[in-house]
Design a protein around this motif. Structure first.
Motif, PDB file in Angstrom:
ATOM      1  N   MET A  16       0.848  -1.179   0.000  1.00  0.00           N
ATOM      2  CA  MET A  16       0.000   0.000   0.000  1.00  0.00           C
ATOM      3  C   MET A  16       0.889   1.235   0.000  1.00  0.00           C
ATOM      4  N   ILE A  17       0.551   2.205  -0.844  1.00  0.00           N
ATOM      5  CA  ILE A  17       1.319   3.432  -0.969  1.00  0.00           C
ATOM      6  C   ILE A  17       0.366   4.631  -0.939  1.00  0.00           C
ATOM      7  N   THR A  69       5.103   0.718  -8.718  1.00  0.00           N
ATOM      8  CA  THR A  69       4.045  -0.073  -9.355  1.00  0.00           C
ATOM      9  C   THR A  69       4.249  -1.564  -9.129  1.00  0.00           C
ATOM     10  N   LYS A  70       5.453  -1.919  -8.660  1.00  0.00           N
ATOM     11  CA  LYS A  70       5.770  -3.326  -8.380  1.00  0.00           C
ATOM     12  C   LYS A  70       6.779  -3.378  -7.231  1.00  0.00           C
ATOM     13  N   ALA A  71       6.973  -4.551  -6.671  1.00  0.00           N
ATOM     14  CA  ALA A  71       7.835  -4.684  -5.494  1.00  0.00           C
ATOM     15  C   ALA A  71       9.279  -4.289  -5.784  1.00  0.00           C
ATOM     16  N   ALA A  92      13.470  -6.889  -3.624  1.00  0.00           N
ATOM     17  CA  ALA A  92      14.081  -5.565  -3.529  1.00  0.00           C
ATOM     18  C   ALA A  92      15.131  -5.545  -2.416  1.00  0.00           C
ATOM     19  N   PRO A  93      16.313  -6.116  -2.683  1.00  0.00           N
ATOM     20  CA  PRO A  93      17.339  -6.227  -1.635  1.00  0.00           C
ATOM     21  C   PRO A  93      17.868  -4.887  -1.132  1.00  0.00           C
ATOM     22  N   GLY A 145      -2.272  -4.353  -5.615  1.00  0.00           N
ATOM     23  CA  GLY A 145      -2.903  -5.558  -6.148  1.00  0.00           C
ATOM     24  C   GLY A 145      -1.910  -6.648  -6.508  1.00  0.00           C
ATOM     25  N   LEU A 146      -0.811  -6.733  -5.764  1.00  0.00           N
ATOM     26  CA  LEU A 146       0.211  -7.760  -6.001  1.00  0.00           C
ATOM     27  C   LEU A 146      -0.057  -8.967  -5.107  1.00  0.00           C
TER      28      LEU A 146
END
Length: 270
Positions: free
Chosen positions: A123-124, A132-134, A159-160, A209-210
């Motif tokens: 959530m943003i 828009t994506k992880a 996303a390290p 919505g992921l």
């Protein structure tokens, strides 16, 4: 010999009568159930002291099937980081608190269920188009709560380079996003949808919505208590079959247009 005062005698008699139920059955001790107090749609302590949310409805239904009326339930606040401890030290009979079943937790507690399937999401802020994506969280600030596995999943797999801000509760993460001290918040979509659906948050946040994971919610209870596990599984199965489960989902998540999964098959204890 000292003669007790009349008031003291009356008090002793009153206490004795209470303890024995005036010669009848002793009053039933309330059942203590651990829930979240700050998750709208899941487990929420409202300003008037009442409790709302899907987990609250599930816990109340289970307690009823175990022989307890609504006024014989004592809800206790649990945090993601202390659920196992409260169960192990008998502070609660069971926990219904968006509690994902996994092998690490099974080492310390027993699970009944599952009774719900959620998916990890982000959530943003509604006006933020940079995520828009992880993977977009690299070099961004990701908020989660202590004891949750959600941020760990993203840092490890997607996303390290994301920096993780761990706070005590999801409400605190919400404030961090609002105040721009965090860029995103991650947990189960059911929890995020509950926050986004609150009137005071309308239009301020959005879910991406992921479906980054499958989160099977279970009822946590004392390790080795297979009798209680069996009874709770029976209650969950009944709640689904008599329509109460579907009604509770629609009541708690309907306003957010949340696309929920059908009731999962109970698999624990088999």
């Amino acid at each position: 010999m000292k003669v007790p005062k009349a008031g003291a005698v009356a008090t002793v008699i009153a206490l004795a009568a209470t303890a024995t139920g005036c010669g009848g059955e002793a009053p039933k001790e309330p059942i203590s159930i651990g829930i979240k107090f700050d998750q709208p749609g899941i487990g929420m302590r409202e300003p008037d002291g009442t409790f709302t949310g899907f987990d609250v409805d599930v816990a109340t239904y289970i307690a009823k099937e175990l022989g307890y009326k609504a006024n014989e339930i004592e809800f206790k606040q649990v945090y993601s980081s202390d659920r196992e401890l409260l169960i192990q030290y008998n502070e609660v009979k069971f926990v219904a608190a968006s509690y994902t079943i996994n092998d690490k937790r099974r080492e310390k507690v027993e699970f009944a269920g599952p009774y719900f399937v959620a998916h990890q999401d982000l959530m943003i802020r509604a006006d933020d188009n940079s995520i828009t994506k992880a993977e977009d969280l690299n070099n961004k600030r990701l908020c989660t709560v202590s004891g949750s596995t959600s941020a760990e999943n993203i840092r490890k797999n997607l996303a390290p380079k994301a920096s993780v801000l761990e706070l005590g509760g999801y409400s605190e993460c919400l404030v961090a996003i609002r105040d721009n001290t965090a860029d995103a918040m991650t947990t189960d979509n059911s929890i995020l949808a509950g926050y986004a659906a609150r009137k005071e948050n309308a239009g301020k946040f959005k879910l991406l919505g992921l479906n980054m994971s499958n989160e099977n919610y279970g009822i946590g209870l004392k390790k080795g208590d297979n009798d209680l596990q069996r009874k709770i599984n029976t209650a969950i199965t009944k709640m689904v079959s008599d329509g109460s489960w579907e009604a509770a989902v629609k009541k708690n998540f309907g306003p957010a247009n949340y696309k929920y999964e059908p009731a999962p098959q109970v698999t624990t204890g088999h």
